[in-house]
Design a protein around this motif. Structure first.
Motif, PDB file in Angstrom:
ATOM      1  N   GLN A  96     -20.850 -49.118 -14.849  1.00 15.15           N
ATOM      2  CA  GLN A  96     -19.913 -50.346 -14.705  1.00 15.15           C
ATOM      3  C   GLN A  96     -18.543 -49.867 -14.724  1.00 15.15           C
ATOM      4  O   GLN A  96     -17.587 -50.681 -15.337  1.00 15.15           O
ATOM      5  N   MET A  97     -18.438 -48.773 -13.873  1.00 16.02           N
ATOM      6  CA  MET A  97     -16.900 -48.164 -13.844  1.00 16.02           C
ATOM      7  C   MET A  97     -16.494 -48.030 -12.582  1.00 16.02           C
ATOM      8  O   MET A  97     -17.164 -48.015 -11.524  1.00 16.02           O
ATOM      9  N   ASP A  98     -14.993 -47.917 -12.530  1.00 15.22           N
ATOM     10  CA  ASP A  98     -14.316 -47.748 -11.167  1.00 15.22           C
ATOM     11  C   ASP A  98     -14.833 -46.495 -10.568  1.00 15.22           C
ATOM     12  O   ASP A  98     -14.962 -45.355 -11.445  1.00 15.22           O
ATOM     13  N   LYS A  99     -14.836 -46.355  -9.312  1.00 11.45           N
ATOM     14  CA  LYS A  99     -15.319 -44.891  -8.658  1.00 11.45           C
ATOM     15  C   LYS A  99     -13.918 -43.880  -8.901  1.00 11.45           C
ATOM     16  O   LYS A  99     -14.584 -42.658  -9.106  1.00 11.45           O
ATOM     17  N   ASN A 100     -12.923 -44.329  -9.006  1.00  8.19           N
ATOM     18  CA  ASN A 100     -11.878 -43.376  -9.431  1.00  8.19           C
ATOM     19  C   ASN A 100     -12.129 -42.724 -10.876  1.00  8.19           C
ATOM     20  O   ASN A 100     -11.694 -41.635 -11.060  1.00  8.19           O
ATOM     21  N   PHE A 101     -12.419 -43.674 -11.668  1.00 11.97           N
ATOM     22  CA  PHE A 101     -12.556 -43.040 -12.978  1.00 11.97           C
ATOM     23  C   PHE A 101     -13.956 -42.128 -12.936  1.00 11.97           C
ATOM     24  O   PHE A 101     -13.705 -41.094 -13.647  1.00 11.97           O
ATOM     25  N   ILE A 102     -14.883 -42.617 -12.491  1.00  9.65           N
ATOM     26  CA  ILE A 102     -16.232 -41.786 -12.171  1.00  9.65           C
ATOM     27  C   ILE A 102     -15.797 -40.383 -11.757  1.00  9.65           C
ATOM     28  O   ILE A 102     -16.172 -39.449 -12.274  1.00  9.65           O
ATOM     29  N   ALA A 103     -14.649 -40.431 -10.686  1.00 10.04           N
ATOM     30  CA  ALA A 103     -14.509 -39.052 -10.007  1.00 10.04           C
ATOM     31  C   ALA A 103     -13.534 -38.170 -10.892  1.00 10.04           C
ATOM     32  O   ALA A 103     -13.870 -36.853 -11.208  1.00 10.04           O
ATOM     33  N   TYR A 104     -12.813 -39.035 -11.901  1.00  8.01           N
ATOM     34  CA  TYR A 104     -12.007 -38.158 -12.996  1.00  8.01           C
ATOM     35  C   TYR A 104     -12.916 -37.460 -13.861  1.00  8.01           C
ATOM     36  O   TYR A 104     -12.745 -36.378 -14.242  1.00  8.01           O
TER      37      TYR A 104
END
Length: 217
Positions: A204-212
């Motif tokens: 349940q995280m934003d995709k940009n934070f997942i990429a980070y």
């Protein structure tokens, strides 16, 4: 009926016995010193010719030496498995030394094939594990020198040095090859990557934070 009940009872006891032995298999020889040069692939390691076995196959030196903890975690694990001590092959045990810098951490991880009992030799250590779903209870405490703690097989657990001085621990594991799955590395550093869609929905995280996070592991 009495005979049938007896058969059922015996079947239950036999089943329970084999479930209890469901980790490493019991040896059927005095020893099976690992032949680390063998190219044969099997569930374990092949045996050396017993006539070529020497005392050094059953010993390991170096657990008294402090390890370098100058890494991002402030922690270093020195393993002694059948690869480091060939005489451990088929015996169902291994041992590790863990060095922790101040605030160093052995991050969330599991051992898929072993329970672990840990003893603090120097310093203090915050430890804990998480029970399985749906409870997901966090069971933990702070250990002092001489204290021991057990981590049940397969459960996610961790250790952290909360103090200002170095900490040293020794742990024994109930497998010659316990394995280790570091949670963050496995989830965010797999090869190839787990798809962002799966990670976004799972955490349940934003995709940009997942990429980070993926760049970190």
């Amino acid at each position: 009926m009495a005979g049938y009940a007896c058969i059922l009872a015996i079947s239950f006891l036999v089943s329970a016995f084999f479930v209890a032995l469901a980790s490493d298999q019991s040896p059927i020889l005095d020893f099976c010193v690992a032949d680390t040069e063998s190219q044969v692939l099997l569930n374990g390691l092949t045996c050396k010719d017993p006539k070529q076995v020497v005392a050094n196959d059953f010993s390991f030196s170096g657990l008294h030496l402090a390890a370098n903890t100058s890494n991002s975690l402030g922690c270093h694990v020195t393993p002694v498995t059948a690869l480091e001590m060939p005489g451990l092959n088929t015996l169902g045990i291994s041992i590790i030394r863990i060095d922790y810098a101040p605030r160093g951490i052995n991050p969330l991880h599991t051992h898929p094939r072993a329970s672990e009992i840990l003893i603090v030799l120097e310093g203090s250590l915050e430890v804990g594990f998480i029970t399985s779903y749906p409870e997901n209870r966090h069971i933990g405490k702070v250990l002092q020198k001489g204290d021991a703690f057990v981590f049940p097989v397969g459960l996610v657990h961790y250790q952290r040095n909360p103090g200002p001085n170095n900490t040293v621990a020794i742990a024994a594991l109930s497998s010659q090859n316990p394995g280790v799955i570091i949670v963050a590395n496995a989830v965010f550093g797999s090869t190839p990557d787990i798809s962002n869609d799966i990670l976004e929905k799972s955490f349940q995280m934003d995709k940009n934070f997942i990429a980070y996070l993926q760049t970190k592991f």
